[in-house]
Design an enzyme around this catalytic site. Sequence first.
Site, mmCIF file in Angstrom:
data_model
loop_
_atom_site.group_PDB
_atom_site.id
_atom_site.type_symbol
_atom_site.label_atom_id
_atom_site.label_comp_id
_atom_site.label_asym_id
_atom_site.label_seq_id
_atom_site.Cartn_x
_atom_site.Cartn_y
_atom_site.Cartn_z
ATOM 1 N N LEU A 1 -7.942 1.280 8.541
ATOM 2 C CA LEU A 1 -8.278 0.524 7.333
ATOM 3 C C LEU A 1 -8.262 -0.967 7.658
ATOM 4 O O LEU A 1 -7.206 -1.523 7.946
ATOM 5 C CB LEU A 1 -7.249 0.831 6.243
ATOM 6 C CG LEU A 1 -7.486 0.101 4.921
ATOM 7 C CD1 LEU A 1 -8.763 0.584 4.251
ATOM 8 C CD2 LEU A 1 -6.299 0.303 3.989
ATOM 9 N N HIS B 1 4.246 -4.366 9.114
ATOM 10 C CA HIS B 1 3.650 -5.655 9.472
ATOM 11 C C HIS B 1 3.286 -6.354 8.165
ATOM 12 O O HIS B 1 2.804 -5.710 7.217
ATOM 13 C CB HIS B 1 2.389 -5.360 10.295
ATOM 14 C CG HIS B 1 1.815 -6.544 11.001
ATOM 15 N ND1 HIS B 1 1.100 -7.517 10.342
ATOM 16 C CD2 HIS B 1 1.836 -6.883 12.301
ATOM 17 C CE1 HIS B 1 0.707 -8.416 11.216
ATOM 18 N NE2 HIS B 1 1.150 -8.057 12.417
HETATM 19 C C1 LIG Z 1 -5.459 -3.280 3.730
HETATM 20 C C2 LIG Z 1 -6.543 -4.211 3.223
HETATM 21 C C3 LIG Z 1 -7.891 -3.557 3.453
HETATM 22 C C4 LIG Z 1 -6.352 -4.351 1.681
HETATM 23 O O1 LIG Z 1 -7.248 -5.264 1.155
HETATM 24 P P1 LIG Z 1 -6.750 -6.523 0.286
HETATM 25 O O2 LIG Z 1 -5.811 -7.330 1.122
HETATM 26 O O3 LIG Z 1 -7.935 -7.220 -0.267
HETATM 27 O O4 LIG Z 1 -5.964 -5.764 -0.866
HETATM 28 P P2 LIG Z 1 -5.522 -6.293 -2.303
HETATM 29 O O5 LIG Z 1 -6.463 -5.680 -3.282
HETATM 30 O O6 LIG Z 1 -5.320 -7.763 -2.309
HETATM 31 O O7 LIG Z 1 -4.101 -5.638 -2.446
HETATM 32 C C5 LIG Z 1 -3.931 -4.272 -2.555
HETATM 33 C C6 LIG Z 1 -2.636 -4.024 -3.289
HETATM 34 O O8 LIG Z 1 -1.534 -4.518 -2.492
HETATM 35 C C7 LIG Z 1 -0.739 -5.399 -3.255
HETATM 36 N N1 LIG Z 1 -0.203 -6.426 -2.349
HETATM 37 C C8 LIG Z 1 -0.859 -7.475 -1.833
HETATM 38 N N2 LIG Z 1 -0.064 -8.181 -1.015
HETATM 39 C C9 LIG Z 1 1.142 -7.569 -1.023
HETATM 40 C C10 LIG Z 1 2.381 -7.808 -0.374
HETATM 41 N N3 LIG Z 1 2.540 -8.837 0.447
HETATM 42 N N4 LIG Z 1 3.397 -6.958 -0.612
HETATM 43 C C11 LIG Z 1 3.252 -5.891 -1.448
HETATM 44 N N5 LIG Z 1 2.074 -5.607 -2.077
HETATM 45 C C12 LIG Z 1 1.047 -6.427 -1.870
HETATM 46 C C13 LIG Z 1 -1.680 -5.978 -4.293
HETATM 47 O O9 LIG Z 1 -0.963 -6.408 -5.421
HETATM 48 C C14 LIG Z 1 -2.558 -4.780 -4.611
HETATM 49 O O10 LIG Z 1 -1.929 -3.893 -5.519
HETATM 50 P P3 LIG Z 1 -2.392 -3.825 -7.050
HETATM 51 O O11 LIG Z 1 -3.873 -3.656 -7.021
HETATM 52 O O12 LIG Z 1 -1.664 -2.658 -7.596
HETATM 53 O O13 LIG Z 1 -1.996 -5.143 -7.637
HETATM 54 C C15 LIG Z 1 -6.440 -5.598 3.888
HETATM 55 O O14 LIG Z 1 -5.245 -6.228 3.470
HETATM 56 C C16 LIG Z 1 -6.476 -5.543 5.395
HETATM 57 O O15 LIG Z 1 -7.530 -5.384 6.011
HETATM 58 N N6 LIG Z 1 -5.312 -5.759 6.056
HETATM 59 C C17 LIG Z 1 -5.174 -5.969 7.494
HETATM 60 C C18 LIG Z 1 -5.338 -4.714 8.309
HETATM 61 C C19 LIG Z 1 -4.196 -3.741 8.212
HETATM 62 O O16 LIG Z 1 -3.037 -4.072 8.453
HETATM 63 N N7 LIG Z 1 -4.596 -2.530 7.844
HETATM 64 C C20 LIG Z 1 -3.689 -1.417 7.681
HETATM 65 C C21 LIG Z 1 -3.293 -0.829 9.004
HETATM 66 S S1 LIG Z 1 -2.449 0.697 8.742
HETATM 67 C C22 LIG Z 1 -3.712 1.851 8.607
HETATM 68 O O17 LIG Z 1 -4.839 1.632 8.901
HETATM 69 C C23 LIG Z 1 -3.325 3.166 8.006
HETATM 70 C C24 LIG Z 1 -3.355 3.115 6.513
HETATM 71 C C25 LIG Z 1 -4.682 3.508 5.885
HETATM 72 O O18 LIG Z 1 -5.630 3.876 6.578
HETATM 73 O O19 LIG Z 1 -4.733 3.485 4.621
#
Ligand SMILES: CC(C)(COP(=O)(O)OP(=O)(O)OC[C@H]1O[C@@H](n2cnc3c(N)ncnc32)[C@H](O)[C@@H]1OP(=O)(O)O)[C@@H](O)C(=O)NCCC(=O)NCCSC(=O)CCC(=O)O
Length: 338
Positions: free
Chosen positions: A126, A230
Amino acid sequence: MMVIRPIRAEDYAELYDIAVESGHGFTSLPVNDELLQRKISRSEASFAKQVEKPGDEGYLFVLEDPQTGAVLGTSAIEAAVGLEDAFYHYHLGKVVHTSRALGVYNPVDILTLCNDYTGVSELCTLFLRESSRKQNNGRLLSKFRFLFIAEFRQRFADRVIAEMRGVSDEDGHSPFWKWLQDSFFSVDFPTADYLTGIGQKVFIAELMPKYPIYVSLLSKDAQAVIGKVHEKTRPALALLQSEGFSNTGYVDIFDAGPTVEAKVEHIRTVRGSRRLQVQIGAVTGGQPYMVSNTKLEDFRATWLYLLPDENSDVVIIPQDCADLLQLNSGDWVRIARI
Ligand SMILES: CC(C)(COP(=O)(O)OP(=O)(O)OC[C@H]1O[C@@H](n2cnc3c(N)ncnc32)[C@H](O)[C@@H]1OP(=O)(O)O)[C@@H](O)C(=O)NCCC(=O)NCCSC(=O)CCC(=O)O
Ligand SMILES: NC(=[NH2+])NCCC[C@H](N)C(=O)O
């Protein structure tokens, strides 16, 4: 409107850029030409394959901006892990050291190497590019997978897990791995993670400590990150928790990041999803819904505002959405609240 679709060979250059951007600890996207090419072709073969039960299939999807054709992110599902080679975890358990005579009662945490998740389905890969982390892009990219699983249920196991990236810094230093490296391995975390990502996992069985490890004997820094994610992976974890996923003590063997799990039948979007027949027309107002078509190789999903009627098997979809999802009147879709 953004669209989710299966990855294609032409997406290679953008997948490579995403692999570079995803950084250390992102095991499933190693920066390796041959491996990334193979991921695409394996995914294409998986979508094309007739399947009765989950096996060695990997479904890799991309989020595309249909206006520009740009690939904004990736998301994947492995049908069944650990069937071709061993799939490892540490399980965090407890033993109690107690002596009534001395009045001592000591519960201690232990980590035990196991293959307990053999055969389960895995959510992985993701990643949303930084500039696209807005609106519902991240939610769609994580959650549409439950529409796909609900629609193609026989392709997946009864249990689904996700390995969440554990704590490591910008240079790839992981406090948990540091302890393992000093005591048992001699390679650094990025190297170990890379080797795992490209499928060279034999060294794990060869070098990993085989006996349970007392957590209290690890360095304080290593102990502090067990079961922690992370910083950049917190939103990904929050999204899965909102679907009912939880950690039951299993952690990654390299960075001790938590693995979360859920039974398919308990996943919120799977339970709440409905299969409805399309009528094309105008929609005003409504609530945000994810919608997918019910095709396999031509799978498409998006989100938009809809007004489905609780008591009807028909849903009105606007023309632009129907075009994006390749739908005609009378076709079936699957929808769920995003
Ligand atoms: C994971 C995504 C795609 C999510 O996209 P966004 O950041 O735009 O998401 P968002 O809509 O802003 O946030 C999603 C939800 O998380 C909450 N949220 C945001 N920041 C937060 C924090 N610091 N702590 C706790 N919760 C948090 C938000 O309120 C929201 O919930 P509400 O809507 O309820 O308010 C991105 O962050 C990303 O690419 N991250 C980096 C890559 C990564 O680490 N990927 C996961 C690796 S692990 C993996 O791949 C396995 C898991 C899997 O496949 O699902
Ligand atoms: N603990 C870990 N580093 N696990 C891998 C996390 C990243 C993510 N699950 C992937 O698809 O690559």
